[in-house]
Enzyme design. Structure first.
Site, PDB file in Angstrom:
ATOM      1  N   SER A 142      15.585 -59.359 -20.308  1.00 10.91           N
ATOM      2  CA  SER A 142      15.299 -58.690 -19.038  1.00 10.91           C
ATOM      3  C   SER A 142      14.463 -57.450 -19.295  1.00 10.91           C
ATOM      4  CB  SER A 142      16.616 -58.284 -18.356  1.00 10.91           C
ATOM      5  OG  SER A 142      16.390 -57.386 -17.278  1.00 10.91           O
ATOM      6  N   TYR A 155      24.839 -54.217 -18.638  1.00  7.91           N
ATOM      7  CA  TYR A 155      23.897 -55.344 -18.618  1.00  7.91           C
ATOM      8  C   TYR A 155      22.658 -55.003 -19.448  1.00  7.91           C
ATOM      9  CZ  TYR A 155      20.551 -58.726 -16.664  1.00  7.91           C
ATOM     10  OH  TYR A 155      19.597 -59.708 -16.503  1.00  7.91           O
TER      11      TYR A 155
END
Length: 285
Positions: A142, A155
């Protein structure tokens, strides 16, 4: 890997938005796919859709948090279908929170699904790939792994770990024909922002999941070591973050990322607490 025709691909997180789009791209490339995910109904609907087109595709429901059962998962898959040629580690758990509001269970869940499970799967499949001197591992990271995201710090940490592990593993495999790619999407038009009914900041580019899927296939066929979506602008910002973290902090405040993620955290926490109250009332009756 020049083409994916008749190659066997293990795809995790297949039931999600990006995962389903990757599966559709793989079918177009005439690959055979094992779709792994937690949602049994969604997996079977996806498999029914893909099977009607072409190729061999099966659903294999599995919760990747069960690390100890991953060797059994691989054995159950490879016995009837043969060796895995491509592993796509796409499954991920994302939870917005102020860090102090995370539970230890939240942290363990994200760390296991997002990072430990990809390593455990690779550990099982890599010896066979090396013995055949052929294979490809794709890790879906990501943009948050390149620059930590506020109110999404756990995350971000798991995705940064995925990038760094991919880099180290790729260098270890230099003398083999087993390749490693890492793909870093930015904000995609699926998932959390939809679920939380929150708009992304106007200055941020929104990527369609179909585009991410196309990039994943391209990374395999062209052996691209790292692909960052959102193009040059995102790459410049990541470089700037390394040169001047304070300036990049100010930019994130200015464009609304901090405020948006804080809003997501508040909404997600409120929704979960509402569900808990509903469960309590249900059991009370």
């Amino acid at each position: 890997m020049k083409n994916l025709a008749n190659k066997t691909v293990l795809l995790t997180g297949a039931a999600g938005g990006i995962g389903a789009c990757i599966a559709r791209q793989l079918i177009q490339a005439q690959a055979n796919i094992i779709c792994v995910g937690r949602s049994v109904d969604t997996l079977h609907k996806l498999v029914a859709e893909l099977a009607a087109k072409s190729g061999q595709v099966i659903a294999h429901p599995f919760d990747l948090k069960n690390l100890a059962l991953i060797p059994t998962l691989i054995s159950d898959i490879e016995q009837p279908f043969g060796p895995i040629d491509v592993l796509i580690n796409n499954a991920a758990v994302e939870k917005f929170r102020a860090f102090q509001d995370y539970s230890l269970e939240d942290i363990q869940s994200m760390s296991t699904t997002n990072f430990l499970a990809p390593m455990a799967l690779t550990q099982q499949l890599l010896p066979g790939m090396l013995a055949r001197n052929s294979g490809h591992i794709v890790n879906i990271s990501s943009g948050a792994g390149k620059r930590g995201a506020p109110f999404n710090s756990v995350y971000s940490a798991t995705k940064a770990a995925l990038i760094n592990w991919s880099e180290g593993l790729r260098l270890e495999l230099t003398d083999s024909e087993v390749n490693v790619s890492v793909v870093c999407p930015g904000i995609t038009d699926t998932g959390m922002f939809h679920a939380l009914e929150t708009a992304a900041p106007e200055q941020m580019k929104i990527t369609q999941p179909e585009t991410v899927a196309e990039v994943v296939i391209q990374a395999i066929l062209q052996n691209q070591v790292e692909v960052m979506l959102d193009g040059l602008t995102n790459k410049v910002f990541v470089a700037l973050s390394q040169l001047s973290p304070q300036l990049s902090d100010r930019i994130l405040h200015k464009i609304g990322i901090v405020e948006t993620n804080q809003n997501c955290a508040q909404r997600q926490l409120a929704k979960e607490r509402q569900k808990e109250r509903q469960k309590e009332r249900h059991y009370a009756h």
